[in-house]
Motif scaffolding. Sequence first.
Motif, PDB file in Angstrom:
ATOM      1  N   ARG A 177       0.824  -1.213   0.000  1.00 15.76           N
ATOM      2  CA  ARG A 177       0.000   0.000   0.000  1.00 15.76           C
ATOM      3  C   ARG A 177       0.854   1.257   0.000  1.00 15.76           C
ATOM      4  O   ARG A 177       0.597   2.200  -0.756  1.00 15.76           O
ATOM      5  N   ALA A 178       1.872   1.266   0.859  1.00 16.60           N
ATOM      6  CA  ALA A 178       2.731   2.449   0.973  1.00 16.60           C
ATOM      7  C   ALA A 178       3.450   2.703  -0.349  1.00 16.60           C
ATOM      8  O   ALA A 178       3.545   3.850  -0.809  1.00 16.60           O
ATOM      9  N   LEU A 179       3.940   1.635  -0.977  1.00 13.39           N
ATOM     10  CA  LEU A 179       4.644   1.787  -2.255  1.00 13.39           C
ATOM     11  C   LEU A 179       3.686   2.349  -3.309  1.00 13.39           C
ATOM     12  O   LEU A 179       4.022   3.294  -4.030  1.00 13.39           O
ATOM     13  N   ASP A 180       2.497   1.789  -3.401  1.00 13.30           N
ATOM     14  CA  ASP A 180       1.540   2.216  -4.427  1.00 13.30           C
ATOM     15  C   ASP A 180       1.133   3.671  -4.220  1.00 13.30           C
ATOM     16  O   ASP A 180       1.059   4.454  -5.163  1.00 13.30           O
ATOM     17  N   ARG A 181       0.889   4.019  -2.958  1.00 13.05           N
ATOM     18  CA  ARG A 181       0.490   5.405  -2.652  1.00 13.05           C
ATOM     19  C   ARG A 181       1.574   6.393  -3.056  1.00 13.05           C
ATOM     20  O   ARG A 181       1.300   7.511  -3.461  1.00 13.05           O
ATOM     21  N   ALA A 182       2.842   5.970  -2.920  1.00 13.04           N
ATOM     22  CA  ALA A 182       3.952   6.869  -3.241  1.00 13.04           C
ATOM     23  C   ALA A 182       4.344   6.784  -4.718  1.00 13.04           C
ATOM     24  O   ALA A 182       5.350   7.368  -5.125  1.00 13.04           O
ATOM     25  N   GLY A 183       3.563   6.056  -5.507  1.00  9.29           N
ATOM     26  CA  GLY A 183       3.834   6.000  -6.943  1.00  9.29           C
ATOM     27  C   GLY A 183       4.845   4.935  -7.346  1.00  9.29           C
ATOM     28  O   GLY A 183       5.397   4.982  -8.440  1.00  9.29           O
ATOM     29  N   HIS A 184       5.094   3.963  -6.472  1.00  8.78           N
ATOM     30  CA  HIS A 184       6.091   2.930  -6.777  1.00  8.78           C
ATOM     31  C   HIS A 184       5.427   1.579  -7.039  1.00  8.78           C
ATOM     32  O   HIS A 184       5.817   0.553  -6.471  1.00  8.78           O
ATOM     33  N   SER A 185       4.436   1.601  -7.905  1.00  4.54           N
ATOM     34  CA  SER A 185       3.724   0.338  -8.164  1.00  4.54           C
ATOM     35  C   SER A 185       4.610  -0.660  -8.908  1.00  4.54           C
ATOM     36  O   SER A 185       4.316  -1.853  -8.951  1.00  4.54           O
ATOM     37  N   ALA A 186       5.706  -0.199  -9.502  1.00  2.05           N
ATOM     38  CA  ALA A 186       6.580  -1.113 -10.246  1.00  2.05           C
ATOM     39  C   ALA A 186       7.609  -1.800  -9.344  1.00  2.05           C
ATOM     40  O   ALA A 186       8.296  -2.736  -9.762  1.00  2.05           O
TER      41      ALA A 186
END
Length: 326
Positions: A177-186
Amino acid sequence: MGPGPVRLRRLRRTAGIRELVAETDVAPRHLIYPLFVRSGGGPPTPIGSMPGIERYGIADLGEVARHISGEGLRAVLLFGVARRKDPEGRDAWAADGLVPRAVRAIRRAAPDLVIATDVCLCAYTSHGHCGVVRDGEVDNDATVERLGRVAVTHAAAGANLVAPSAMMDGEVEAVRRALDRAGHSATGILAYASKHASAFYAPFREAEDSAPSFGDRRGYQIDYRNARESLRAMARDAAEGADLLMVKPAITSLDLLARARRRVPLPLVAYQVSGEYAMLKAAAAAGVVDERAAVTETLTAIRRAGADLVVTYYAREFARWVREET
Ligand code: PBG
């Protein structure tokens, strides 16, 4: 007259036929090399209980990474050795902290090397536990929130994979969740899913100066008597969004690798941990086993059990042995 005994030895008679029917192989591409980065300058510092393994300053990392990549290895697992420790482990999520700076240095020097980073607080907390301690116990939910922050700083620096290893419940989901929220979905997650509370982490704790100052890690790591619990943890972490699953230690978890291989489609990574390395080094130094033969046998058995990849302190030496062969 019947057909006589089943003659399995027909396929063992010559090196040629053995090569032809060999089921399992180990190549440098299957191995991940753990790298310790510390603050400050000066030459790499050795780790007493792990002959041949050193802690590098940032200034040396680029060159080391270039060598590793040139040796045919494709991935490293990065650990920060913190100098400043506090009860919360704040340095772990500093945007300009040790690991983010190390990731940038490696990325510049070896653009194709896959960089995975350990995401835990134990190297950064003054008490050495893997999370935030409240009332003498590691607080699960306060810890996973911080692990999310740590992962984001690593991803922002360019890590390909983050590897949460604190063994908190929900850490994979929180990190995702934290990664996705910060734009790091890759950015992918290599989850330490089946991690036993083990005597074999002792040399690593010397390397990281991260031995708990009170109690032990049995309140969060898995009891090694339990296999079903390990499988449950792997299923849970897969469901929470892990991209790869880690099992450790390696040689004491071959049953788990074999069972998980049949149940989970995710890549399985076995960690041949510091104590396994130290044991092999000690046996080799005592002259009781041939080092190369013994190491190759353990790595092959770990792959045979079901591991796709093996994290091992022997990765560079193994790659050298392979080069010398050809
Ligand atoms: C951090 C962590 C540990 C290891 C990997 N990540 C230590 C521990 O859980 O005590 C062990 C690796 C090794 O022994 O090589 N929590």
